[in-house]
Design a protein around this motif. Structure first.
Motif, mmCIF file in Angstrom:
data_model
loop_
_atom_site.group_PDB
_atom_site.id
_atom_site.type_symbol
_atom_site.label_atom_id
_atom_site.label_comp_id
_atom_site.label_asym_id
_atom_site.label_seq_id
_atom_site.Cartn_x
_atom_site.Cartn_y
_atom_site.Cartn_z
ATOM 1 N N ASP A 12 68.286 76.591 -2.909
ATOM 2 C CA ASP A 12 69.512 75.787 -2.988
ATOM 3 C C ASP A 12 70.493 76.974 -3.308
ATOM 4 O OD1 ASP A 12 69.341 76.129 -5.696
ATOM 5 O OD2 ASP A 12 68.946 73.828 -5.955
ATOM 6 N N VAL A 13 71.875 76.456 -3.462
ATOM 7 C CA VAL A 13 72.902 77.505 -3.786
ATOM 8 C C VAL A 13 72.763 77.985 -5.313
ATOM 9 C CG1 VAL A 13 74.568 76.440 -2.216
ATOM 10 C CG2 VAL A 13 74.470 75.516 -4.657
ATOM 11 N N ASN A 14 71.556 77.556 -6.081
ATOM 12 C CA ASN A 14 71.774 77.982 -7.335
ATOM 13 C C ASN A 14 70.556 78.918 -7.492
ATOM 14 O OD1 ASN A 14 73.663 76.528 -8.781
ATOM 15 N ND2 ASN A 14 72.304 74.667 -8.863
ATOM 16 N N GLY A 15 69.952 79.143 -6.242
ATOM 17 C CA GLY A 15 68.966 79.872 -5.957
ATOM 18 C C GLY A 15 67.201 79.444 -6.389
ATOM 19 N N TYR A 68 70.983 68.117 2.360
ATOM 20 C CA TYR A 68 71.945 69.517 2.372
ATOM 21 C C TYR A 68 72.386 69.517 3.720
ATOM 22 C CZ TYR A 68 69.144 70.600 -1.561
ATOM 23 O OH TYR A 68 68.701 70.710 -3.093
ATOM 24 N N HIS A 69 72.981 70.337 3.792
ATOM 25 C CA HIS A 69 73.642 70.792 5.431
ATOM 26 C C HIS A 69 72.669 71.560 5.972
ATOM 27 C CE1 HIS A 69 77.829 69.375 5.202
ATOM 28 N NE2 HIS A 69 78.013 69.703 4.260
ATOM 29 N N VAL A 71 71.319 74.436 8.229
ATOM 30 C CA VAL A 71 71.733 75.795 8.286
ATOM 31 C C VAL A 71 70.884 76.700 9.459
ATOM 32 C CG1 VAL A 71 71.512 77.930 7.337
ATOM 33 C CG2 VAL A 71 72.108 75.951 6.045
ATOM 34 N N MET A 88 69.560 79.720 2.522
ATOM 35 C CA MET A 88 70.194 79.078 1.502
ATOM 36 C C MET A 88 70.802 77.709 1.874
ATOM 37 S SD MET A 88 72.583 80.610 -1.579
ATOM 38 C CE MET A 88 71.041 81.555 -2.042
ATOM 39 N N PRO A 90 73.504 74.601 1.572
ATOM 40 C CA PRO A 90 74.501 73.885 0.726
ATOM 41 C C PRO A 90 74.179 72.418 0.577
ATOM 42 C CG PRO A 90 75.394 74.581 2.789
ATOM 43 C CD PRO A 90 73.885 74.987 2.764
#
Length: 106
Positions: A12-15, A68-69, A71, A88, A90
């Motif tokens: 995720d965006v936080n890694g 999540y979107h 990717v 990753m 978002p």
């Protein structure tokens, strides 16, 4: 005969690893190879096997999860047969139910 593999990390965006199952769709850009993996647990890195290698090892990879979107990324499997990719995801804002903000002073 496909002998390549790719090490896949989905964060995720936080890694941090995504904690829900994802669908992974791959489409070879030169051959009619299109592997699909559904409900894949990506809380730990996964190895996707039976992929073609260079010069026919170019894939379009799409990773889809409910919260999540989606990717999409192009992935090339090198001649040695061992590729790696980190995706990753978002967060989809339409799926957010509530937000817990820290105190103003924090």
């Amino acid at each position: 005969m496909p002998t390549g593999h790719v090490n896949l990390k989905v964060l995720d965006v936080n890694g941090t690893p995504v904690g829900e199952p994802v669908d992974v769709f791959m489409k070879n850009q030169t051959l009619s190879d299109a592997p699909a993996l559904r409900s894949l647990d990506v809380s730990t890195p996964k190895v996707l096997t039976d992929l073609n290698v260079f010069p026919n090892g170019n894939y379009r990879m799409e990773v889809d999860a409910l919260s999540y979107h989606t990717v999409s990324r192009f992935v090339a499997i090198p001649p040695n047969g061992s590729g790696a990719v980190t995706i990753m995801l978002p967060v989809n804002p339409k799926k957010v139910l509530r937000v817990d903000f820290p105190a103003f002073g924090a």
